[in-house]
Design a protein around this motif. Sequence first.
Motif, PDB file in Angstrom:
ATOM      1  N   GLU A  73       1.638   1.631   3.987  1.00  8.94           N
ATOM      2  CA  GLU A  73       0.834   2.525   4.816  1.00  8.94           C
ATOM      3  C   GLU A  73       1.304   3.976   4.674  1.00  8.94           C
ATOM      4  O   GLU A  73       0.499   4.908   4.647  1.00  8.94           O
ATOM      5  N   ASP A 129      -6.404  -1.999   5.124  1.00  8.98           N
ATOM      6  CA  ASP A 129      -5.079  -2.620   5.083  1.00  8.98           C
ATOM      7  C   ASP A 129      -5.233  -4.134   5.100  1.00  8.98           C
ATOM      8  O   ASP A 129      -6.136  -4.661   5.744  1.00  8.98           O
ATOM      9  N   ARG A 188      10.953  -1.613   7.002  1.00 10.17           N
ATOM     10  CA  ARG A 188      10.607  -1.855   8.393  1.00 10.17           C
ATOM     11  C   ARG A 188      11.762  -2.546   9.122  1.00 10.17           C
ATOM     12  O   ARG A 188      12.103  -2.212  10.248  1.00 10.17           O
TER      13      ARG A 188
END
Length: 453
Positions: A179, A243, A362
């Motif tokens: 992203e 996405d 992440r």
Amino acid sequence: MDSLSILVVDDEKAQRDMVCGFLRKEGFQVLGAISGEEALEILRSRSIDMVLSDFRMPGLSGLELLQGAKKINPETPVVIVTAYGTVDSAVQAMKEGAYDYLTKPIQLDELLQLIRRIEERQHLVREVKELKEKLLDRFRFDNIVGSSGKMQEVLSLVARVAASDSTVLIRGESGTGKELIAKALHYNSPRSRGPFIRVNIAALPETLLESELFGHEKGAFTGAAETRRGRFEVAHGGTLFLDEIGDLSSSLQVKLLRVLQEREFERLGSTRPIKVDIRILAATNQNLEEAVQEKRFREDLYYRLNVVPIFLPPLRERREDIPDLLDHLLRKFSQAQRKKVEGISREALALLLKYNYPGNVREMENLIERAVILTRHNVIIPEDLPSYLRESPITEQPERADTGKSLTGAVEQIEMQMIRRALEVHGGVQVRAAEELGISERVLRYKIKKYGL
Ligand SMILES: Nc1ncnc2c1ncn2[C@@H]1O[C@H](COP(=O)(O)OP(=O)(O)OP(=O)(O)O)[C@@H](O)[C@H]1O
Ligand SMILES: [Mg+2]
């Protein structure tokens, strides 16, 4: 440049007051501590540029304070003051990583010279940091960390395709930054002033997703009380980011294909075609080629999307980025949490550098955010990290050499260069070199040996 903040540690009030008073008059920010314990408290709660500590004190000795200070922030220079004639303790302190030592009674001009040198070092450290940042400017996008070869390749590709209108398919494991790259493509394109609209295909059931994408007319289906524009319309003039494209149902695959080919569609419940000017980006962590083979994903749609493929490598394949990412995330979260967490202790760093990050950036982000929230110090220590990091068996990573890129390493490099240069300039005469460097001959000899010059 702000004046240096100096912490003076001595149990003897008269001595402490004398040194503090002198340094204050010289314009430094000075704090006094009557014991090693108090000094550590101060070091934990605020940033200090230099520590000047007596060697022999009741309670924590200067040496123990030195060890504690290094744990809190390995970059803080600590100068130890020893009694005349106790060279052994000075040598010991140097071995433990003291920046330098002075003998009692303190010669104030000698002390001042030492401080000037520390100032210069700080200046150089800052310059090295800035230089490094300049180098990275080549393919730097705000907030994207990636000086590894693999990421530089990705970023150079991003830089080249950002300006075009081509469809980009971003691939990579969960948490690798897909992203982030989609946003970089949009914000570095001529469409940057237009909208960036993301649709998470995996998050919506098919019927909802259809009206979300294409919009609907009033009364198009039960519950459609108002006319609503879809995301394709909202993204007009900008970028639409699809996405988790691998999760698109087969009937919507057909509809999307048409939009990609004709840049045209209808709202649900309408036959009026709507034309839009959008750029499409898509992302997935699935193996689309396999999905095509198994007829779960249309081949024609795959080719329409895969005009420019960008593949984000998992973090474990670009471990050189780990130190910079840690640095970046630490800054990000200490700012967000309004906590002054300035570093990672050596032990905690070792754990973080060793870890394999199956959840990629992440996961690292979650680790650091949690640690910043939990920590009660101004550095992150192993206890602030989840226990599975601490308990996982130590697996040697093949690419661990790059930890030498740390700031401490850079400072030592600078110091080594300064010493080498001074020796050259003075034809190897150590007294003169030491004089120029503002250090004692003994310290110079120690450093020459340390660096093997
Ligand atoms: N190279 C990087 N530099 C700085 N931050 C990064 C980098 N890569 C990822 N991040 C951060 O990590 C987090 C995860 O990134 P992102 O959401 O873009 O990953 P993703 O590939 O879309 O993951 P998922 O498949 O789980 O949706 C984000 O907060 C992002 O800002
Ligand atoms: Mg994502």
